[in-house]
Design a protein around this motif. Structure first.
Motif, PDB file in Angstrom:
ATOM      1  N   UNK A  53       9.479  -5.278  10.850  1.00 42.79           N
ATOM      2  CA  UNK A  53       8.034  -5.131  11.031  1.00 42.79           C
ATOM      3  C   UNK A  53       7.374  -4.260   9.956  1.00 42.79           C
ATOM      4  N   UNK A  54       8.164  -3.754   9.015  1.00 43.18           N
ATOM      5  CA  UNK A  54       7.643  -2.882   7.966  1.00 43.18           C
ATOM      6  C   UNK A  54       7.460  -3.667   6.676  1.00 43.18           C
ATOM      7  N   UNK A  55       6.285  -3.511   6.049  1.00 42.99           N
ATOM      8  CA  UNK A  55       6.000  -4.142   4.766  1.00 42.99           C
ATOM      9  C   UNK A  55       5.609  -3.072   3.772  1.00 42.99           C
ATOM     10  N   UNK A  56       6.298  -3.057   2.649  1.00 42.02           N
ATOM     11  CA  UNK A  56       6.075  -2.066   1.594  1.00 42.02           C
ATOM     12  C   UNK A  56       5.515  -2.774   0.366  1.00 42.02           C
ATOM     13  N   UNK A  57       4.496  -2.139  -0.254  1.00 36.38           N
ATOM     14  CA  UNK A  57       3.917  -2.711  -1.457  1.00 36.38           C
ATOM     15  C   UNK A  57       3.847  -1.663  -2.554  1.00 36.38           C
ATOM     16  N   UNK A  58       4.036  -2.101  -3.786  1.00 39.26           N
ATOM     17  CA  UNK A  58       3.881  -1.257  -4.967  1.00 39.26           C
ATOM     18  C   UNK A  58       2.764  -1.867  -5.800  1.00 39.26           C
ATOM     19  N   UNK A  59       1.777  -1.062  -6.167  1.00 40.49           N
ATOM     20  CA  UNK A  59       0.610  -1.572  -6.856  1.00 40.49           C
ATOM     21  C   UNK A  59       0.909  -2.120  -8.242  1.00 40.49           C
ATOM     22  N   UNK A  60      -0.012  -2.924  -8.723  1.00 42.00           N
ATOM     23  CA  UNK A  60       0.165  -3.551 -10.035  1.00 42.00           C
ATOM     24  C   UNK A  60       0.269  -2.508 -11.148  1.00 42.00           C
ATOM     25  N   UNK A  61      -0.488  -1.442 -11.021  1.00 43.11           N
ATOM     26  CA  UNK A  61      -0.469  -0.395 -12.036  1.00 43.11           C
ATOM     27  C   UNK A  61       0.644   0.619 -11.803  1.00 43.11           C
ATOM     28  N   UNK A  62       1.429   0.435 -10.755  1.00 40.95           N
ATOM     29  CA  UNK A  62       2.538   1.333 -10.389  1.00 40.95           C
ATOM     30  C   UNK A  62       2.049   2.765 -10.190  1.00 40.95           C
ATOM     31  N   UNK A  63       0.862   2.893  -9.611  1.00 41.28           N
ATOM     32  CA  UNK A  63       0.340   4.216  -9.287  1.00 41.28           C
ATOM     33  C   UNK A  63       0.037   4.362  -7.802  1.00 41.28           C
ATOM     34  N   UNK A  64       0.122   3.263  -7.065  1.00 41.88           N
ATOM     35  CA  UNK A  64      -0.157   3.351  -5.648  1.00 41.88           C
ATOM     36  C   UNK A  64       0.802   2.455  -4.859  1.00 41.88           C
ATOM     37  N   UNK A  65       0.939   2.807  -3.590  1.00 42.20           N
ATOM     38  CA  UNK A  65       1.858   2.081  -2.725  1.00 42.20           C
ATOM     39  C   UNK A  65       1.356   2.172  -1.291  1.00 42.20           C
ATOM     40  N   UNK A  66       1.841   1.272  -0.461  1.00 45.18           N
ATOM     41  CA  UNK A  66       1.465   1.319   0.949  1.00 45.18           C
ATOM     42  C   UNK A  66       2.645   0.898   1.811  1.00 45.18           C
ATOM     43  N   UNK A  67       2.614   1.388   3.025  1.00 41.90           N
ATOM     44  CA  UNK A  67       3.583   1.007   4.057  1.00 41.90           C
ATOM     45  C   UNK A  67       2.784   0.523   5.257  1.00 41.90           C
ATOM     46  N   UNK A  68       3.052  -0.680   5.694  1.00 39.46           N
ATOM     47  CA  UNK A  68       2.351  -1.263   6.832  1.00 39.46           C
ATOM     48  C   UNK A  68       3.360  -1.594   7.922  1.00 39.46           C
ATOM     49  N   UNK A  69       3.061  -1.144   9.122  1.00 39.70           N
ATOM     50  CA  UNK A  69       3.906  -1.478  10.273  1.00 39.70           C
ATOM     51  C   UNK A  69       3.109  -2.391  11.194  1.00 39.70           C
ATOM     52  N   UNK A  70       3.667  -3.528  11.491  1.00 39.85           N
ATOM     53  CA  UNK A  70       3.031  -4.494  12.393  1.00 39.85           C
ATOM     54  C   UNK A  70       3.497  -4.235  13.821  1.00 39.85           C
ATOM     55  N   UNK A  71       2.563  -4.248  14.732  1.00 37.30           N
ATOM     56  CA  UNK A  71       2.875  -4.097  16.163  1.00 37.30           C
ATOM     57  C   UNK A  71       3.778  -2.902  16.425  1.00 37.30           C
ATOM     58  N   UNK A  72       3.222  -1.724  16.263  1.00 40.09           N
ATOM     59  CA  UNK A  72       4.021  -0.509  16.385  1.00 40.09           C
ATOM     60  C   UNK A  72       4.722  -0.405  17.732  1.00 40.09           C
ATOM     61  N   UNK A  73       5.854   0.272  17.691  1.00 47.48           N
ATOM     62  CA  UNK A  73       6.627   0.562  18.894  1.00 47.48           C
ATOM     63  C   UNK A  73       6.840   2.071  18.969  1.00 47.48           C
ATOM     64  N   UNK A  74       7.226   2.559  20.131  1.00 45.60           N
ATOM     65  CA  UNK A  74       7.419   4.008  20.276  1.00 45.60           C
ATOM     66  C   UNK A  74       8.532   4.519  19.360  1.00 45.60           C
ATOM     67  N   UNK A  75       9.432   3.656  18.988  1.00 43.40           N
ATOM     68  CA  UNK A  75      10.512   4.058  18.072  1.00 43.40           C
ATOM     69  C   UNK A  75      10.018   4.287  16.651  1.00 43.40           C
TER      70      UNK A  75
END
Lengths: 114, 110
Positions: B60-82
């Protein structure tokens, strides 16, 4: 079991009393590092070592010393601790070859300086 | 010197909602890593991104690295208590020291 160990896990001490926090890893990692973690500031690197006998300052080295005489050990020394060094400390290690920067962290040492 | 900034500092979600944390570096990074720290625990490596525009998924985790390699994100879909914990991004400087973001603390209401 591959791991990074730290001792002690908890320590309460007084200002000016020299202390050492030990760190040891059994993964034959070249790179070792010390961090301190404070609320709202995340992890800040204190010192790191690329290999035996090679150490460099990180972001917040003031008041700390390190040594790397053996590959597996990287002790953190506070010669004269002060209250502003009260923090949670983590040791970490990783290989220093290839493209992987994956770090393995120890369990942490909670230090209180009064 | 190089700075790594991370937002938000805190995020409280209802279980099942999505979550995203963002990381920005003041300089171009050769790579970026993400770590998770459970309450009372130590940081645990999740993933490393190296290539410009790279996207990696772990369940459920999606990680992205920006085109300029200066930014990134972590997205969690449908979070769980874990998923509860603090998520950190980290990147190496030119001197081989490591700069961590301040972390995003995620709490999940069941």
């Amino acid at each position: 079991e591959a791991q990074v160990t730290q001792n002690p896990r908890y320590l309460i001490t007084v200002t000016g009393k020299k202390l050492t926090v030990t760190c040891s890893q059994n993964m034959n990692h070249e790179y070792m590092s010390w961090y301190r973690q404070d609320p709202g500031l995340g992890l800040r690197q204190i010192y790191y070592s690329m290999n035996v006998e090679v150490t460099d300052k990180g972001d917040v080295p003031e008041g700390y010393k390190v040594s790397r005489k053996e590959k597996r050990n990287f002790p953190l020394i506070l010669e004269s601790p002060s209250p502003n060094q009260t923090s949670l400390y983590f040791c970490a290690s990783r290989h220093n070859r290839g493209n992987s920067y994956e770090q393995y962290f120890g369990p942490g040492t909670r230090l209180t300086v009064t | 010197g190089q700075q790594v900034m991370q937002i938000p500092q805190y995020q409280h979600v209802q279980e099942g909602e999505d979550f995203t944390t963002y990381c920005n570096s003041s300089t171009t990074l050769s790579n970026i890593q993400w770590y998770k720290q459970r309450p009372g625990g130590h940081p645990v490596f999740l993933i490393q991104l190296v290539k410009s525009g790279e996207v990696k998924k772990q369940k459920r985790l999606t990680f992205q690295f920006g085109e300029a390699k200066k930014n990134s994100s972590l997205h969690i879909t449908a979070t769980q208590t874990t998923d509860v914990g603090t998520y950190f991004c980290a990147g190496p400087s030119n001197n081989n020291d490591m700069r961590f973001g301040a972390g995003t603390r995620l709490t999940v209401k069941p």
